[in-house]
Design a protein around this motif. Structure first.
Motif, PDB file in Angstrom:
ATOM      1  N   PHE A  32      11.870   4.606 -12.724  1.00 48.70           N
ATOM      2  CA  PHE A  32      12.194   5.534 -11.631  1.00 48.70           C
ATOM      3  C   PHE A  32      11.095   5.513 -10.580  1.00 48.70           C
ATOM      4  O   PHE A  32      11.374   5.470  -9.374  1.00 48.70           O
ATOM      5  CB  PHE A  32      12.382   6.950 -12.179  1.00 48.70           C
ATOM      6  N   ALA A  33       9.847   5.525 -11.018  1.00 48.27           N
ATOM      7  CA  ALA A  33       8.723   5.544 -10.081  1.00 48.27           C
ATOM      8  C   ALA A  33       8.662   4.272  -9.243  1.00 48.27           C
ATOM      9  O   ALA A  33       8.355   4.315  -8.053  1.00 48.27           O
ATOM     10  CB  ALA A  33       7.411   5.740 -10.839  1.00 48.27           C
ATOM     11  N   VAL A  34       8.981   3.132  -9.841  1.00 49.95           N
ATOM     12  CA  VAL A  34       8.939   1.864  -9.116  1.00 49.95           C
ATOM     13  C   VAL A  34      10.162   1.702  -8.220  1.00 49.95           C
ATOM     14  O   VAL A  34      10.068   1.179  -7.111  1.00 49.95           O
ATOM     15  CB  VAL A  34       8.836   0.683 -10.120  1.00 49.95           C
ATOM     16  N   ALA A  35      11.316   2.167  -8.683  1.00 46.34           N
ATOM     17  CA  ALA A  35      12.550   1.985  -7.915  1.00 46.34           C
ATOM     18  C   ALA A  35      12.625   2.915  -6.703  1.00 46.34           C
ATOM     19  O   ALA A  35      13.277   2.582  -5.717  1.00 46.34           O
ATOM     20  CB  ALA A  35      13.760   2.200  -8.816  1.00 46.34           C
TER      21      ALA A  35
ATOM     22  N   LEU B 250       0.825  -1.212   0.000  1.00 51.54           N
ATOM     23  CA  LEU B 250       0.000   0.000   0.000  1.00 51.54           C
ATOM     24  C   LEU B 250       0.860   1.262   0.000  1.00 51.54           C
ATOM     25  O   LEU B 250       0.599   2.212  -0.750  1.00 51.54           O
ATOM     26  CB  LEU B 250      -0.945   0.000   1.202  1.00 51.54           C
ATOM     27  N   LEU B 251       1.895   1.274   0.851  1.00 57.27           N
ATOM     28  CA  LEU B 251       2.794   2.433   0.888  1.00 57.27           C
ATOM     29  C   LEU B 251       3.534   2.606  -0.433  1.00 57.27           C
ATOM     30  O   LEU B 251       3.675   3.728  -0.933  1.00 57.27           O
ATOM     31  CB  LEU B 251       3.789   2.306   2.046  1.00 57.27           C
ATOM     32  N   SER B 252       4.009   1.498  -0.994  1.00 54.85           N
ATOM     33  CA  SER B 252       4.710   1.573  -2.282  1.00 54.85           C
ATOM     34  C   SER B 252       3.786   2.111  -3.364  1.00 54.85           C
ATOM     35  O   SER B 252       4.175   2.974  -4.154  1.00 54.85           O
ATOM     36  CB  SER B 252       5.211   0.188  -2.699  1.00 54.85           C
ATOM     37  N   ALA B 253       2.556   1.612  -3.396  1.00 61.32           N
ATOM     38  CA  ALA B 253       1.607   2.076  -4.408  1.00 61.32           C
ATOM     39  C   ALA B 253       1.296   3.559  -4.228  1.00 61.32           C
ATOM     40  O   ALA B 253       1.163   4.293  -5.213  1.00 61.32           O
ATOM     41  CB  ALA B 253       0.327   1.243  -4.341  1.00 61.32           C
ATOM     42  N   ALA B 254       1.197   4.017  -2.986  1.00 63.27           N
ATOM     43  CA  ALA B 254       0.922   5.440  -2.742  1.00 63.27           C
ATOM     44  C   ALA B 254       2.083   6.309  -3.203  1.00 63.27           C
ATOM     45  O   ALA B 254       1.875   7.363  -3.827  1.00 63.27           O
ATOM     46  CB  ALA B 254       0.647   5.663  -1.255  1.00 63.27           C
TER      47      ALA B 254
END
Length: 158
Positions: A137-140, A25-29
């Motif tokens: 970049f957004a995922v890393a 959840l935190l990663s997705a946010a």
């Protein structure tokens, strides 16, 4: 000690069930904020699904670790780093830096696989509004953030 041994199994199982969804959840946010700042209008539900699907190689990683556990001599098996797919497998766990050991453990073949799957999913969902480099970049970013926080805690408290 006996009380701790009784609670260790259920507590670790509960931690996995609670921590994994919270981390996703935190990663997705975080990814949602980064992706939308780049101009790709994606919804949280889309990004959460992409991040969850991209995390599936963890199942393969744990399955391989179980196989290695049964094949290796018990004295040679390292529970913290069961597979030699990362730089930490070649570092000294006793005398080396705990921070570098934690960072080295986090950057493995499966992590690269997860990051590439996540970036591919984001790129597919955003279409032409997001480049693959921007998606990567957004995922890393959350991965690097969580890794540095965890490695810092490990370095400070061990």
């Amino acid at each position: 000690l006996e009380m701790q041994m009784k609670l260790a199994g259920p507590a670790s199982d509960a931690a996995i069930v609670i921590v994994t969804p919270i981390a996703l959840l935190l990663s997705a946010a975080i990814v949602l904020g980064i992706v939308n700042a780049m101009g790709a209008a994606l919804r949280f539900k889309q990004i959460f699904c992409i991040m969850t699907y991209a995390s599936l190689p963890i199942i393969v990683k744990h399955a391989l670790a179980i196989v290695v556990m049964f094949l290796k001599n018990p004295e040679d098996f390292n529970v913290q780093n069961p597979l030699a797919f990362n730089p930490a497998a070649f570092m000294d766990p006793v005398n080396g830096s705990k921070f570098l050991l934690a960072v080295g453990t986090a950057f493995d073949l499966f992590t690269i696989w997860i990051l590439l799957l996540g970036a591919t999913g984001l790129k597919a969902a955003a279409g032409k509004r997001l480049s693959f480099g921007g998606a990567l970049f957004a995922v890393a970013t959350p991965f690097v953030l969580f890794t540095l926080i965890g490695a810092t805690m490990t370095g400070l408290f061990s």
